[in-house]
Each structure stands twice: as C-alpha cells, then as structure tokens.
Design a protein around this motif. Structure first.
Motif, PDB file in Angstrom:
ATOM      1  N   ALA A   1       0.797  -1.228   0.000  1.00  0.00           N
ATOM      2  CA  ALA A   1       0.000   0.000   0.000  1.00  0.00           C
ATOM      3  C   ALA A   1       0.836   1.288   0.000  1.00  0.00           C
ATOM      4  CB  ALA A   1      -0.946  -0.011   1.199  1.00  0.00           C
ATOM      5  N   ILE A   2       1.942   1.315   0.739  1.00  0.00           N
ATOM      6  CA  ILE A   2       2.693   2.576   0.829  1.00  0.00           C
ATOM      7  C   ILE A   2       3.706   2.729  -0.309  1.00  0.00           C
ATOM      8  CG2 ILE A   2       4.637   1.842   2.325  1.00  0.00           C
ATOM      9  CD1 ILE A   2       2.592   5.156   2.532  1.00  0.00           C
TER      10      ILE A   2
ATOM     11  N   ASP B   1       9.384  -8.157  -3.838  1.00  0.00           N
ATOM     12  CA  ASP B   1       8.283  -8.507  -2.934  1.00  0.00           C
ATOM     13  C   ASP B   1       8.150 -10.028  -2.920  1.00  0.00           C
ATOM     14  OD1 ASP B   1       5.540  -6.712  -1.891  1.00  0.00           O
ATOM     15  OD2 ASP B   1       5.482  -8.902  -1.835  1.00  0.00           O
TER      16      ASP B   1
ATOM     17  N   LYS C   1       1.508  -9.627  -7.061  1.00  0.00           N
ATOM     18  CA  LYS C   1       1.102  -8.292  -6.613  1.00  0.00           C
ATOM     19  C   LYS C   1       2.125  -7.237  -7.079  1.00  0.00           C
ATOM     20  CE  LYS C   1       0.434  -6.237  -2.058  1.00  0.00           C
ATOM     21  NZ  LYS C   1       0.392  -6.568  -0.638  1.00  0.00           N
TER      22      LYS C   1
ATOM     23  N   GLU D   1      10.600   2.648   6.061  1.00  0.00           N
ATOM     24  CA  GLU D   1       9.262   3.149   6.402  1.00  0.00           C
ATOM     25  C   GLU D   1       9.091   3.135   7.920  1.00  0.00           C
ATOM     26  OE1 GLU D   1       6.613   4.657   5.936  1.00  0.00           O
ATOM     27  OE2 GLU D   1       6.677   5.059   3.805  1.00  0.00           O
ATOM     28  N   LYS D   2       8.227   3.988   8.416  1.00  0.00           N
ATOM     29  CA  LYS D   2       7.958   4.019   9.851  1.00  0.00           C
ATOM     30  C   LYS D   2       7.235   2.725  10.244  1.00  0.00           C
ATOM     31  CE  LYS D   2       3.434   4.437   9.520  1.00  0.00           C
ATOM     32  NZ  LYS D   2       2.594   3.323   9.991  1.00  0.00           N
TER      33      LYS D   2
ATOM     34  N   GLN E   1       7.170  11.599   7.102  1.00  0.00           N
ATOM     35  CA  GLN E   1       6.854  12.531   6.016  1.00  0.00           C
ATOM     36  C   GLN E   1       6.102  13.761   6.488  1.00  0.00           C
ATOM     37  OE1 GLN E   1       5.113   9.623   6.318  1.00  0.00           O
ATOM     38  NE2 GLN E   1       3.004   9.820   5.651  1.00  0.00           N
TER      39      GLN E   1
ATOM     40  N   TRP F   1      -0.347  -9.222   8.958  1.00  0.00           N
ATOM     41  CA  TRP F   1       0.716  -8.751   9.856  1.00  0.00           C
ATOM     42  C   TRP F   1       0.249  -7.711  10.856  1.00  0.00           C
ATOM     43  CZ3 TRP F   1       1.839  -3.543   9.508  1.00  0.00           C
ATOM     44  CH2 TRP F   1       1.549  -2.890   8.296  1.00  0.00           C
TER      45      TRP F   1
HETATM   46  N1  LIG Z   1       4.372   6.642   6.036  1.00  0.00           N
HETATM   47  C1  LIG Z   1       3.091   6.314   6.041  1.00  0.00           C
HETATM   48  O1  LIG Z   1       2.204   7.169   6.081  1.00  0.00           O
HETATM   49  C2  LIG Z   1       2.707   4.865   5.989  1.00  0.00           C
HETATM   50  C3  LIG Z   1       1.407   4.488   5.618  1.00  0.00           C
HETATM   51  C4  LIG Z   1       1.110   3.118   5.536  1.00  0.00           C
HETATM   52  C5  LIG Z   1       2.080   2.171   5.856  1.00  0.00           C
HETATM   53  N2  LIG Z   1       3.327   2.583   6.254  1.00  0.00           N
HETATM   54  C6  LIG Z   1       4.373   1.614   6.634  1.00  0.00           C
HETATM   55  O2  LIG Z   1       4.840   0.960   5.455  1.00  0.00           O
HETATM   56  C7  LIG Z   1       5.153  -0.395   5.755  1.00  0.00           C
HETATM   57  C8  LIG Z   1       4.330  -1.305   4.848  1.00  0.00           C
HETATM   58  O3  LIG Z   1       2.955  -1.041   5.065  1.00  0.00           O
HETATM   59  P1  LIG Z   1       1.870  -1.295   3.898  1.00  0.00           P
HETATM   60  O4  LIG Z   1       0.620  -0.700   4.410  1.00  0.00           O
HETATM   61  O5  LIG Z   1       2.416  -0.882   2.581  1.00  0.00           O
HETATM   62  O6  LIG Z   1       1.771  -2.883   3.991  1.00  0.00           O
HETATM   63  P2  LIG Z   1       1.290  -3.918   2.852  1.00  0.00           P
HETATM   64  O7  LIG Z   1       0.963  -5.173   3.545  1.00  0.00           O
HETATM   65  O8  LIG Z   1       0.279  -3.281   1.964  1.00  0.00           O
HETATM   66  O9  LIG Z   1       2.631  -4.109   1.984  1.00  0.00           O
HETATM   67  C9  LIG Z   1       3.783  -4.761   2.489  1.00  0.00           C
HETATM   68  C10 LIG Z   1       4.408  -5.547   1.352  1.00  0.00           C
HETATM   69  O10 LIG Z   1       5.617  -6.134   1.827  1.00  0.00           O
HETATM   70  C11 LIG Z   1       5.714  -7.436   1.281  1.00  0.00           C
HETATM   71  N3  LIG Z   1       6.642  -8.202   2.120  1.00  0.00           N
HETATM   72  C12 LIG Z   1       6.432  -8.687   3.362  1.00  0.00           C
HETATM   73  N4  LIG Z   1       7.552  -9.273   3.832  1.00  0.00           N
HETATM   74  C13 LIG Z   1       8.487  -9.148   2.854  1.00  0.00           C
HETATM   75  C14 LIG Z   1       9.849  -9.540   2.743  1.00  0.00           C
HETATM   76  N5  LIG Z   1      10.451 -10.189   3.734  1.00  0.00           N
HETATM   77  N6  LIG Z   1      10.505  -9.259   1.595  1.00  0.00           N
HETATM   78  C15 LIG Z   1       9.895  -8.616   0.564  1.00  0.00           C
HETATM   79  N7  LIG Z   1       8.604  -8.211   0.620  1.00  0.00           N
HETATM   80  C16 LIG Z   1       7.906  -8.472   1.754  1.00  0.00           C
HETATM   81  C17 LIG Z   1       4.280  -7.960   1.292  1.00  0.00           C
HETATM   82  O11 LIG Z   1       4.094  -9.022   0.380  1.00  0.00           O
HETATM   83  C18 LIG Z   1       3.525  -6.699   0.878  1.00  0.00           C
HETATM   84  O12 LIG Z   1       3.334  -6.604  -0.522  1.00  0.00           O
HETATM   85  C19 LIG Z   1       4.869  -0.573   7.246  1.00  0.00           C
HETATM   86  O13 LIG Z   1       6.035  -0.376   7.990  1.00  0.00           O
HETATM   87  C20 LIG Z   1       3.864   0.517   7.558  1.00  0.00           C
HETATM   88  O14 LIG Z   1       3.874   0.934   8.894  1.00  0.00           O
HETATM   89  C21 LIG Z   1       3.652   3.899   6.273  1.00  0.00           C
END
Ligand SMILES: NC(=O)c1ccc[n+]([C@@H]2O[C@H](COP(=O)([O-])OP(=O)(O)OC[C@H]3O[C@@H](n4cnc5c(N)ncnc54)[C@H](O)[C@@H]3O)[C@@H](O)[C@H]2O)c1
Length: 386
Positions: A11-12, A34, A39, A96-97, A125, A167
């Motif tokens: 997502a991020i 990934d 995906k 990422e945080k 950010q 997670w």
């Molecule tokens: N800065 C912000 O505003 C903000 C917003 C949302 C999420 N985040 C942070 O971003 C990070 C990810 O969150 P998200 O919402 O994108 O999660 P998400 O679940 O949508 O995406 C995470 C991705 O990582 C992949 N993944 C997991 N383990 C892995 C590994 N060992 N190697 C490679 N790929 C792997 C998963 O398959 C998935 O596609 C978290 O730390 C979350 O806190 C930050």
C-alpha cells in the motif's frame, strides 16, 4: 544517477515510486522486490515500471552492486533484518515508519550504518509539510518563549477489518497498535520540536478492535527536565481524524493546524489579548516560504541530496530511535502501570523484542486473518492547512 530498489510493493510503495519519479534527473527505480511476485507485477504495470526486474528475495537486492539506495516498505517486524543486511552490502536505506520493532533493533541498524558509513533515514513525512516546518521555526526562534505544555492529538480512525491483514494487530508482526503505527508520525514531530522528556506515564486500552492483540487507544503524560509537560493521545477510534499539535509557551499558544493566541496579564491576573505579540508571530509565520516538496517527496528529496552532496538527512536513525524510545516508554508504563524514566537502555525489560513480547499487554486474541485486501488504497493524514 542513483539506482534505487523498493522492497515491499504494498500500500505505501506508490508514495515512494511517485516521489522518486519527481527526481528523475537524480535517480531511477531500477528494481522492485516482494515475496508476492504477482502483486508486485501488477503494481509495476500500473506505475509505469513494467520493464523493471522484480526480485522475490531481498537478498537479491543486497547482491546487486548497481543499487545504491533502497526503500524498505515491508511490515515493521521485518525492517531491522532487511535494513542491516542492505547496509552491510553497502546500500543507503530509507526505512518506512516505524524504524523497527524494538530499541535493540534500532541500535543494531544504527551501529551497522556507522560501521559501513551509510545513510539511514526513517520515514517521517509529516515533518516535510509546510505548517510543520514553519511551527518548528517559530519554536526554534523562541517567539512563544519557553514551552510549558504541549498537546498531541494523534487521532485516526480505522474499522475492525483493518486488523484482519496478516501482519497487523499482533505484537509479534506489527510490533504494537496505534501508538506505534499511527501516532509515530506525531510523536516523531513532538520529539523533534521539544526534545526528549525524562519521564513518561501512560495508560492504554483496546476499546473497539476485537481482532487485535494491540491497543487502539493510549494516553500518555510526558514530563521534561525543566518541569514542562506534554500529553499525547494516540487513537484509531476518533471519527473525523482531527489531528493537531498545540504548544503553549510563556508568551503565546501556537499549533498545527496554524492558530495563535497570546495573552498578557491584567491587574488581577486575568487574561488580556496580546495583539502585538500575536501580530509579530503571525507575520513571521506567514513570511516563511512554503516547502518546495512536501511529504514523501520532500523526505526523498532530502535523502537524494544527502547522497549526492554529502549533506545530513533530517530524519536519521538516531531520530528514528528516539521516536521509538518514546513509544516504547508508553508501552512499558502502560504495561507495568507505573511512571517510566528515560533514557531506556540495553537491559531494560522493554529493550528487546523478545522481552516486549513477554511483558506487554495482550488485549484480545487475533482469530482471523486475510492475506490481502481487495483494495490497497490508503490515506496517510497530513491535513494541516497552510
Ligand atoms: N508513512 C506512512 O504514512 C505509511 C502508511 C502506511 C504504511 N506505512 C508503513 O509501510 C510499511 C508497509 O505497510 P503497507 O501498508 O504498505 O503494507 P502492505 O501489507 O500493503 O505491503 C507490504 C508488502 O511487503 C511485502 N513483504 C512482506 N515481507 C516481505 C519480505 N520479507 N521481503 C519482501 N517483501 C515483503 C508484502 O508481500 C507486501 O506486498 C509498514 O512499515 C507501515 O507501517 C507507512
């Protein structure tokens, strides 16, 4: 040209992809990674990166000598291991945080970065929004005098199913609830503006998210060496998500979103409006230029220039650790039901992840999970006005 890889195409990740694209004279995203290749391929298509190779294992990124900078966008429990291996293989990292799931992990990341002379920047950010930068300058100029009280309302709202993602909602994989994963943004700003407190007293609860072990609400009181106090509310149960940071100084009150009030004393101690002070601060605030680049774009710009020009990054691993130290202190205080003194060091019951897992409060059992949602459209806050 700085070759960039992004690990974790969830997502991020679009926030990172889009930000790197803004600086296509400085960098290029040359690799995605990934564990879920399908995906990642879909995302690569929709963001114009269909020719970019996609790795399944992050170790493949480590062994590619052409990559200089890596954005780690995986779940929090994986950050430390991935960051340490990347740093050892000579890459700069943007994490990422939250920086990691424990202070022990933060210390390992920072030690490795120092040994290999590489940059660590932890995503915060919100610092890069114009009103945040302006309020920081007003505080640094001491225009409101000494800060006596700060109020942080890190109000977010998430539905029950938010915690169904595999997670989320567990101490083991997410590392905590709203204090760690949502309020991290505003707790980072509080410690950037005010420095670190010496004492933390907190309570936390899970009021409305039965499929999560972690808290959905916490309230913390922070006390600083000079006697000033801050209160931080972290929440994912607040409709409207009205987020704000208020600083009450000796001379005036300012906040993000921007608002100012100043009082002087009448003969009996009751307040009179201090128009002169209000006007002075107001005109200084409005004289400050807006940020050229905000949010993720601003932070990635900051890191790219640090690599190119040898400047320091605004949000380094030390800052990431301090933010996690405050959050850890909130968890420790709430779990042990007592006031916690800072700093938190090696040997503390909340220093290592293993020890946190043994001593924190588990509010509910997580009984249901999904591998992914049908949509990964998200919001990241940041409605701070001008
Ligand atoms: N800065 C912000 O505003 C903000 C917003 C949302 C999420 N985040 C942070 O971003 C990070 C990810 O969150 P998200 O919402 O994108 O999660 P998400 O679940 O949508 O995406 C995470 C991705 O990582 C992949 N993944 C997991 N383990 C892995 C590994 N060992 N190697 C490679 N790929 C792997 C998963 O398959 C998935 O596609 C978290 O730390 C979350 O806190 C930050």
């Amino acid at each position: 040209m700085i070759n960039v890889a992004i690990i974790g195409i969830g997502a991020i990740s679009p926030a990172h992809i889009e930000a790197y694209k803004v600086f296509d004279d400085l960098c290029e995203v040359t690799t995605l990674c990934d564990i879920d290749l399908t995906k990642a391929r879909e995302k690569a298509q929709s963001y114009g990166l269909k020719k970019v190779p996609i790795f399944k294992q992050f170790e493949e990124v480590c062994s590619d000598p052409t990559i200089e900078l890596v954005s780690i966008c995986t779940p929090p429990s994986t950050h430390a291991h991935i960051a340490v291996e990347l740093l050892k293989s000579g890459k700069h990292v943007i994490i990422e945080k939250p920086m990691a799931a424990s202070l022990e992990e933060c210390d390992l990341i920072n030690k490795t970065a120092e040994e290999h002379n590489k940059i660590v920047s932890v995503i915060a950010q919100n610092r890069f929004f114009t009103p945040m930068m302006k309020v920081k300058k007003v505080l640094d100029q001491k225009l409101i005098g000494h800060v006596l009280h700060s109020q942080v309302d890190s109000f977010w709202w998430r539905g029950n199913c938010y915690y169904d993602l595999w997670w989320r909602g567990t101490w083991e994989k997410e590392g905590g609830g709203c204090t760690l994963n949502h309020a991290v943004h505003h707790i980072d700003i509080l410690q950037w503006m005010n420095g670190m407190p010496t004492e933390v007293t907190a309570i936390m609860s899970n009021t409305a998210h039965p499929n999560a072990e972690v808290e959905d609400l916490s309230v913390a009181i922070l006390k600083y060496e000079d006697g000033s106090i801050a209160q931080v509310t972290s929440s994912v149960v607040h409709h409207g998500e009205e987020q704000q940071l208020i600083f009450q100084g000796e001379k005036a009150r300012i906040s993000v979103p921007w608002k100012i009030h100043a009082s002087t004393s009448s003969a009996n101690g009751f307040p009179n409006k201090d128009t002169k002070t209000e006007q002075t601060i107001e005109s200084y605030y409005h004289s400050l230029p807006p940020q050229e680049y905000e949010a993720h774009v601003g932070q990635i710009h900051n890191v790219l220039h640090a690599i190119k020009d040898g400047t320091t990054v605004l949000v380094d691993g030390k800052q990431g650790r301090q933010t996690l130290e405050l959050i850890t202190a909130i968890y420790k205080s709430a779990s042990e039901k007592k006031t916690v003194s800072l700093p938190l060091k090696s040997g503390d019951r909340f220093y290592s992840k293993e020890s946190i897992l043994n001593h924190t409060i588990y509010f509910n059992e997580k009984t249901f999970q999904v591998d992914d949602f049908e949509t990964d459209s998200i919001t990241t806050g940041g409605e701070y006005g001008k």
